[in-house]
Scaffold this motif. Sequence first.
Motif, short mmCIF file in Angstrom:
data_model
loop_
_atom_site.label_atom_id
_atom_site.label_comp_id
_atom_site.label_asym_id
_atom_site.label_seq_id
_atom_site.Cartn_x
_atom_site.Cartn_y
_atom_site.Cartn_z
N TRP A 79 21.28 -10.10 4.66
CA TRP A 79 20.87 -8.69 4.68
C TRP A 79 19.75 -8.41 3.69
O TRP A 79 19.11 -7.37 3.76
N ILE A 80 19.46 -9.34 2.78
CA ILE A 80 18.47 -9.13 1.74
C ILE A 80 17.04 -9.31 2.25
O ILE A 80 16.13 -8.61 1.83
N TYR A 84 16.34 -9.89 8.53
CA TYR A 84 17.74 -9.47 8.44
C TYR A 84 18.58 -10.05 9.58
O TYR A 84 19.20 -9.33 10.36
N ARG A 107 20.07 -1.68 -0.05
CA ARG A 107 18.63 -1.93 -0.26
C ARG A 107 17.93 -0.66 -0.77
O ARG A 107 17.08 -0.74 -1.66
N CYS A 110 18.66 -0.32 -4.38
CA CYS A 110 17.88 -1.30 -5.15
C CYS A 110 16.46 -0.80 -5.41
O CYS A 110 15.91 -0.99 -6.50
N GLY A 117 18.80 -3.00 -8.86
CA GLY A 117 18.33 -3.96 -7.86
C GLY A 117 18.11 -5.34 -8.46
O GLY A 117 18.49 -6.36 -7.87
#
Length: 151
Positions: A79-80, A84, A107, A110, A117
Amino acid sequence: MTGPSPLLQSLPEAHRTRLLTLARSRSFPAGCRLFDEGGDADRFWLIRQGEIALDLHVPGHPAPVIETLGPGQQLGWSWIFPPYRWHLGARTLDSVETWEFGAIEVRELCVAEPGFGYELMKCCAAVIADRLQATRIRLLDLYAPHPGGAG
C-alpha cells in the motif's frame, strides 16, 4: 495477542496513538483469502490473533507458502508504493483478529504530518526488508538444487 506489534512498539507514543485512531477491528474466519498477488493494495493489518500465510503465485503449481505471520506482525506493505498492488497473496490459517488500516487515510496522514510519516515509513521499511529476506530464503529452499537429488 502474544506480544505488542513491533510497528506499534517502534513508533513514538504520540504517533502510535495517532495511528490507532485509524484502526478498525476486523475478524476473518479460517481459510479466508485476504488478497491475491497483483490485486489492489488498499489497506494493511496488524495481526492481534491467529496466523496468516503469505504465498506466491507460480503458474502451473500450487502457491507455495513464503512466510507465516502471527500475532504482533504487520500484514501488508504494498500500500506504500504506487501502483499499490500486492506483491504476494495472503490467506488465514485459522480464525484471525486484526486491526485494519485504510491505505489512503494512512498515506494522507503521512503527508499531513511528516514526522509521523517518517517514523511509520522507518518501521515499514524494516518489515519490507525482513519480508524480502524471508521470501528469498524460502524460494532458495523450494527451488535450489538439493544435494543427493535424483540425477
